[in-house]
Design a protein around this motif. Structure first.
Motif, mmCIF file in Angstrom:
data_model
loop_
_atom_site.group_PDB
_atom_site.id
_atom_site.type_symbol
_atom_site.label_atom_id
_atom_site.label_comp_id
_atom_site.label_asym_id
_atom_site.label_seq_id
_atom_site.Cartn_x
_atom_site.Cartn_y
_atom_site.Cartn_z
ATOM 1 N N PHE A 169 43.966 42.207 34.853
ATOM 2 C CA PHE A 169 43.416 42.534 36.171
ATOM 3 C C PHE A 169 43.589 41.351 37.109
ATOM 4 N N ALA A 170 43.480 41.624 38.395
ATOM 5 C CA ALA A 170 43.611 40.571 39.404
ATOM 6 C C ALA A 170 42.868 40.980 40.663
ATOM 7 N N SER A 171 42.470 39.985 41.441
ATOM 8 C CA SER A 171 41.868 40.212 42.748
ATOM 9 C C SER A 171 42.295 39.082 43.669
ATOM 10 N N CYS A 172 42.449 39.403 44.943
ATOM 11 C CA CYS A 172 42.792 38.389 45.934
ATOM 12 C C CYS A 172 41.940 38.618 47.175
ATOM 13 N N ILE A 173 41.324 37.533 47.679
ATOM 14 C CA ILE A 173 40.490 37.613 48.883
ATOM 15 C C ILE A 173 41.081 36.669 49.922
ATOM 16 N N LYS A 174 41.527 37.228 51.008
ATOM 17 C CA LYS A 174 42.199 36.484 52.071
ATOM 18 C C LYS A 174 41.291 36.375 53.287
ATOM 19 N N GLY A 175 41.186 35.173 53.854
ATOM 20 C CA GLY A 175 40.420 34.952 55.063
ATOM 21 C C GLY A 175 41.324 34.739 56.256
ATOM 22 N N VAL A 176 40.964 35.340 57.395
ATOM 23 C CA VAL A 176 41.735 35.206 58.637
ATOM 24 C C VAL A 176 40.777 34.941 59.784
ATOM 25 N N THR A 177 41.057 33.894 60.582
ATOM 26 C CA THR A 177 40.273 33.616 61.779
ATOM 27 C C THR A 177 41.191 33.027 62.838
ATOM 28 N N SER A 178 40.897 33.317 64.091
ATOM 29 C CA SER A 178 41.688 32.774 65.196
ATOM 30 C C SER A 178 40.968 31.637 65.904
ATOM 31 N N THR A 179 39.751 31.322 65.425
ATOM 32 C CA THR A 179 38.935 30.342 66.150
ATOM 33 C C THR A 179 38.528 29.136 65.322
ATOM 34 N N GLY A 180 38.512 29.239 64.023
ATOM 35 C CA GLY A 180 38.062 28.135 63.195
ATOM 36 C C GLY A 180 39.121 27.714 62.204
ATOM 37 N N LYS A 181 38.701 26.998 61.174
ATOM 38 C CA LYS A 181 39.606 26.511 60.147
ATOM 39 C C LYS A 181 39.204 27.059 58.781
ATOM 40 N N ILE A 182 40.211 27.394 57.982
ATOM 41 C CA ILE A 182 39.988 27.906 56.634
ATOM 42 C C ILE A 182 40.749 27.043 55.645
ATOM 43 N N SER A 183 40.086 26.716 54.538
ATOM 44 C CA SER A 183 40.754 26.010 53.448
ATOM 45 C C SER A 183 40.217 26.540 52.130
ATOM 46 N N VAL B 202 42.699 36.030 38.317
ATOM 47 C CA VAL B 202 43.514 36.772 37.353
ATOM 48 C C VAL B 202 42.809 36.727 36.006
ATOM 49 N N GLY B 203 42.999 37.762 35.210
ATOM 50 C CA GLY B 203 42.334 37.785 33.910
ATOM 51 C C GLY B 203 42.874 38.866 33.011
ATOM 52 N N LYS B 204 42.377 38.853 31.777
ATOM 53 C CA LYS B 204 42.740 39.860 30.797
ATOM 54 C C LYS B 204 41.558 40.080 29.872
ATOM 55 N N VAL B 205 41.169 41.339 29.715
ATOM 56 C CA VAL B 205 40.040 41.663 28.845
ATOM 57 C C VAL B 205 40.360 41.209 27.424
ATOM 58 N N ASN B 206 39.409 40.533 26.812
ATOM 59 C CA ASN B 206 39.608 39.969 25.469
ATOM 60 C C ASN B 206 39.420 41.069 24.420
ATOM 61 N N ARG B 207 40.519 41.754 24.104
ATOM 62 C CA ARG B 207 40.464 42.853 23.143
ATOM 63 C C ARG B 207 41.730 42.823 22.287
ATOM 64 N N GLN B 208 41.548 42.958 20.972
ATOM 65 C CA GLN B 208 42.679 42.986 20.054
ATOM 66 C C GLN B 208 42.711 44.324 19.326
ATOM 67 N N ASP B 209 43.911 44.703 18.898
ATOM 68 C CA ASP B 209 44.021 45.914 18.085
ATOM 69 C C ASP B 209 43.754 45.581 16.610
ATOM 70 N N ASP B 210 43.969 46.531 15.716
ATOM 71 C CA ASP B 210 43.647 46.337 14.295
ATOM 72 C C ASP B 210 44.482 45.236 13.644
ATOM 73 N N GLN B 211 45.626 44.928 14.228
ATOM 74 C CA GLN B 211 46.483 43.870 13.697
ATOM 75 C C GLN B 211 46.246 42.525 14.381
ATOM 76 N N GLY B 212 45.240 42.471 15.262
ATOM 77 C CA GLY B 212 44.931 41.231 15.951
ATOM 78 C C GLY B 212 45.776 40.963 17.177
ATOM 79 N N LYS B 213 46.571 41.921 17.592
ATOM 80 C CA LYS B 213 47.419 41.763 18.777
ATOM 81 C C LYS B 213 46.589 41.953 20.039
ATOM 82 N N PRO B 214 46.704 41.043 21.028
ATOM 83 C CA PRO B 214 45.948 41.211 22.291
ATOM 84 C C PRO B 214 46.416 42.466 23.024
ATOM 85 N N VAL B 215 45.493 43.344 23.320
ATOM 86 C CA VAL B 215 45.828 44.613 23.992
ATOM 87 C C VAL B 215 44.915 44.876 25.184
#
Length: 859
Positions: free
Chosen positions: A269-283, A252-265
């Motif tokens: 964004f976000a990304s998620c990567i999911k792993g799936v397997t029927s034979t091994g182990k995931i952690s 998760v994140g947010k682009v570091n940008r402020q407007d003329d008054q210094g307000k974060p604007v």
């Protein structure tokens, strides 16, 4: 080696174990009853070695910090996949793989009013100074009062990089049986190699229906997959184990940008990567590193989203992921393939039986062209389909349009911000969309125009005191419409050029609802701006009384006055006049098309257009050069070989200069020849020019990218097959990197190359279907099927010994068909011969029935 075309719609990619079989996986095409249109070859970019990756990956190197440095290494070898919103570059590493990720709406910056309130007040004085010949004073005033606020835009940014590393002894890096490839026929990237007696395979596709990227990693022996996986971003992001989804990495994140008054604007964004397997182990540990142990295979699901449009990015990622997980991966692939093939499979091409897909790896094929000037028709076929592939992968309905780099960008601050340049680059991205049967892929461009029209009305009023809407030479996802980058950005012609595209969409489709409800409002808004912006040339000056734009540029070029002073800022540049003329003419034609029951349509606006069109400064022929005059006066050219040839807009993409205007047609050829010849003594004669040259033409050569495309298209409009083909070869020789990306980190030359090949085989810009209008001699035998022509026609053509063999025309609108070929022909439909009429100019025409197919055979 014999190549088999596999066309089973239920062919199982995931169970395919043979390297060669995967190379030719699932080549599905729209059906044609005519046997002349044989199967095309498998369309595949393949390599026998991985794309370059540094031993230690770091964002603190030149590849990321300096413009263009990354071109020298692996980025230009990696293979792109995309579903329009998401993009990924697959590097094909062995023990460590890199997948660079993008989400198209992830931009720095924010929406704000960029119009300069000083503009409208200063404009009359800028115009007075310009007409008075005080170009410097006009430029200085414009630079103080007419620049958008701020002057520059913020860039499109990379989402991040995903790494997959095999747990293996550091001392043992030997591998064999390596191949990686991108199948354009299935839109899948595959990496295949053998390590320590085990064969590993990674397959990646970006599903548009599921809005997700899927990767399957498999091994030939049980429990052989032992992997560590992690996600990085250069800044503004935190990566952890997901607290929502088991066995998943969360960013998760947010682009570091402020407007003329210094307000974060800044954008979230976000990304998620999911792993799936029927034979091994995931952690997954707290730092977001995923470990996979003793698996036979694993499937990875990659989702991403931003807050653009008010969305919650993390919640959006989770929703997309949950929906994808409800379906077996084979079903996801089948849906992806069906969706992709519904667009890609409409067109087939074969330019030669001589070359074969597996003859050489992609990089070696291009080296052969570069070093030996080898002519390889398969590369032309592949580039044609690759441009179509990229457009499908970067421009689908409901999404943002393709930017300078489509959707693929690895930097936080890429060259030219990876933005939307509206002074040729964006237009070239979509140059082939209609004729190459990807008309739906142009819809994001029209959606962009809808937004520009909305915000551009404010800019037109505040900066020009004009009606309608305006946009200048670039924009972004926050719909900037004010000038940018300096006084050269005071070029409000972007709207007029963009307006070419929705009208062309109508010409190809004959969809009157689209014309009335979508195209015409955009065109009218752009035209109203120019009606107010155009000014009459004062008495005492050449062309007095004629309407011209003021201020004006002929993009990036300069002129020299009699006193030796050089400028770029002027009034009435020829390109401006051609854009206005095309737009006004198209609006008038639309008004005539939309008449119903003898009732006039928009009569008051029609009268405005006709009055202005009669007064616009005409295109002139230079007495000095015999070519099209680039400026309102016949100024000297400081840089004879300048890379832009903007004053031939009337030849291409417009249709003001054609065989039906023979004097201008001949002058256009002289213009092109003179510009390409350049100045052999430029090092001396042009050394003291005020404006720097960024690579002049010399000796008739172009040097790849958008320039080679534009020149090829101009020669195609001139009917010169061999000159157009020569510059197409220059594109392959100088403009294409191993993965067919452009050498200047922009993809317009790749997208545009599809248009070049298309117009060699079929043209319709004069309202006449011209079959094989500029067929290169080297392409002596071949076929193309599924191209579209203006008038609402779908066309297939085969040829032998450089002559028409047969053709098929399907009428999609039931309109009158007018066409020309070099040979006498017969026309059949439903087994019955059609008797056409033939005009004195050699044009054949006949009425058509909507949905009917017409077969053309030479006598």
């Amino acid at each position: 080696m014999k190549f088999t075309c596999l066309s089973k719609p239920d062919f199982n990619l995931w169970n395919c174990r043979s390297v060669v079989h995967v190379f030719v996986v699932i080549v599905m095409f729209a059906g044609y009853s005519n046997n002349a249109y044989a199967q095309q070859k498998p369309m595949v970019l393949w390599f026998d070695k991985p794309a370059y990756q540094p031993k230690v990956f770091s964002y603190d190197v030149d590849e990321f910090k300096k413009d263009f440095k990354f071109e020298e290494k692996g980025w230009m070898e990696a293979l792109p996949i995309g579903n329009s919103r998401l993009g990924a570059m697959v590097f094909g590493g062995v023990l460590r793989e890199r997948i660079q990720l993008n989400e198209k709406s992830l931009w720095d910056g924010f929406r704000h009013d960029d119009a300069n309130s000083l503009g409208a007040k200063a404009l009359p004085e800028v115009q007075r100074l310009m007409f008075a010949g005080k170009n410097d004073s006009a430029e200085q005033l414009a630079s103080r009062t007419m620049m958008g606020i701020p002057v520059r835009i913020k860039p499109y940014q990379s989402l991040g990089d995903f790494f997959i590393e095999h747990v293996a002894p550091a001392s043992d890096t030997a591998y064999s049986n390596y191949r990686r490839w991108l199948s354009l026929d299935s839109s899948v990237a595959v990496t295949h190699f053998t390590y320590r007696g085990v064969t590993f395979k990674r397959e990646v596709f970006a599903s548009h229906p599921a809005n997700i990227i899927v990767m399957r990693i498999s091994s030939s022996k049980p429990k052989a997959l032992n992997l560590n996986l992690w996600l990085l971003r250069e800044r503004d992001a935190v990566v952890t184990a997901s607290n929502v989804e088991a066995n998943a990495i969360s960013m998760v994140g947010k682009v570091n940008r402020q407007d003329d008054q210094g307000k974060p604007v800044g954008m979230q964004f976000a990304s998620c990567i999911k792993g799936v397997t029927s034979t091994g182990k995931i952690s997954v540990n707290k730092d977001g590193v995923m470990s996979i142990k003793d698996a036979n295979e694993v499937v990875l699901y990659i989702s991403a989203a931003t807050s653009y449009g008010g969305k919650d990015p993390d919640a959006t990622c989770q929703r997309i992921l949950r929906e994808a997980l409800t379906k077996p991966v084979q079903n996801l692939f089948n849906e992806h393939l069906k969706d992709y093939q519904s667009l890609y499979g409409r067109v087939k091409i074969n330019l030669s039986e001589k070359e074969h897909p597996l003859e050489l790896p992609q990089d070696q094929r291009l080296v052969r062209v570069k070093e030996k000037s080898y002519e390889d028709p398969y590369l032309s076929e592949l580039l044609f389909q690759y441009g179509r592939y990229l457009l499908i992968a970067s421009s689908r309905k409901g999404d943002l349009p393709a930017n300078l780099q489509g959707v693929w960008n690895q930097q936080m601050n890429p060259p030219w911000s990876s933005d939307y340049h509206t002074n040729i680059n964006l237009q070239m991205n979509y140059m082939a969309a209609e004729a190459a049967n990807l008309q739906e892929c142009a819809l994001p461009l029209f959606a962009l125009m809808d937004s520009l029209a909305k915000y551009g009305q404010h800019t037109a009023k505040v900066m020009y005191n004009a009606r309608g809407w305006a946009v200048h030479h670039l924009t972004d996802v926050f719909w900037r419409t004010a000038p940018a980058d300096g006084v050269v950005g005071v070029w409000p012609m972007g709207g007029g050029w963009l307006a070419h595209h929705p009208y062309d969409h109508y010409l190809f489709s004959h969809d009157k609802l689209f014309l009335k409800n979508r195209a015409y409002p955009l065109m009218k808004g752009a035209a109203r701006f120019y009606l107010d912006f155009l000014k009459p040339i004062p008495a005492g000056l050449p062309n007095a009384g004629k309407l011209v734009t003021n201020p004006s540029h002929s993009p990036e070029n300069a002129f020299e006055k009699e006193d030796g002073t050089q400028f770029q800022f002027t009034y009435g540049a020829t390109m401006d006049m051609q854009i206005c003329t095309e737009l006004f003419t198209n609006c008038l034609q639309t008004i005539d098309e939309l008449r119903e029951n003898g009732q006039s349509f928009d009569p008051s606006f029609k009268a405005e257009l006709e009055a202005a069109l009669s007064k616009i400064a005409p295109v002139k022929i230079s007495p000095r050069t015999g070519g099209i005059q680039e400026w309102v006066e016949d100024y000297k050219e400081p840089e004879i070989g300048h890379r832009h040839i903007s004053h031939l807009y009337g030849l291409f993409p417009a249709s003001q200069i054609t065989v039906n205007t023979p004097t201008l047609f001949a002058a256009a050829r002289k213009t092109l020849e003179r510009r390409l010849a350049g100045n052999p003594n430029a090092a001396v004669e042009e050394a003291k020019n005020r404006y720097k040259s960024y690579g002049s033409y010399l000796g008739g050569k172009s040097f790849g990218g958008w320039q080679s495309v534009w020149i090829s298209m101009m020669y195609l409009r001139l009917g010169d097959a061999e000159e157009a083909y020569k510059h197409h070869q220059y594109q392959l020789k100088y403009g294409m990197k191993p993965n067919f990306f452009g050498s200047a980190f922009q993809l317009d030359g790749t997208y545009g190359s599809t248009a070049v090949v298309t117009e060699m085989l079929l043209q319709s810009h004069t309202g006449v279907l011209n079959l094989l209008p500029a067929l290169p001699a080297f392409w002596s035998e071949g076929f193309v099927s599924g191209l579209r022509a203006r008038g609402g026609f779908e066309v297939s053509i085969s040829w032998k010994a450089n002559r028409l063999k047969e053709a098929s025309i399907i009428s999609r609108s039931g309109s009158l068909c007018r066409f020309q070929v070099k040979d006498a022909i017969r026309i059949f439909s439903g087994g019955k011969e059609i008797q056409p009429t033939k005009n004195t100019d050699g044009i054949i025409q006949f009425s058509t029935i909507k949905g009917a197919e017409y077969e053309i055979t030479p006598l």
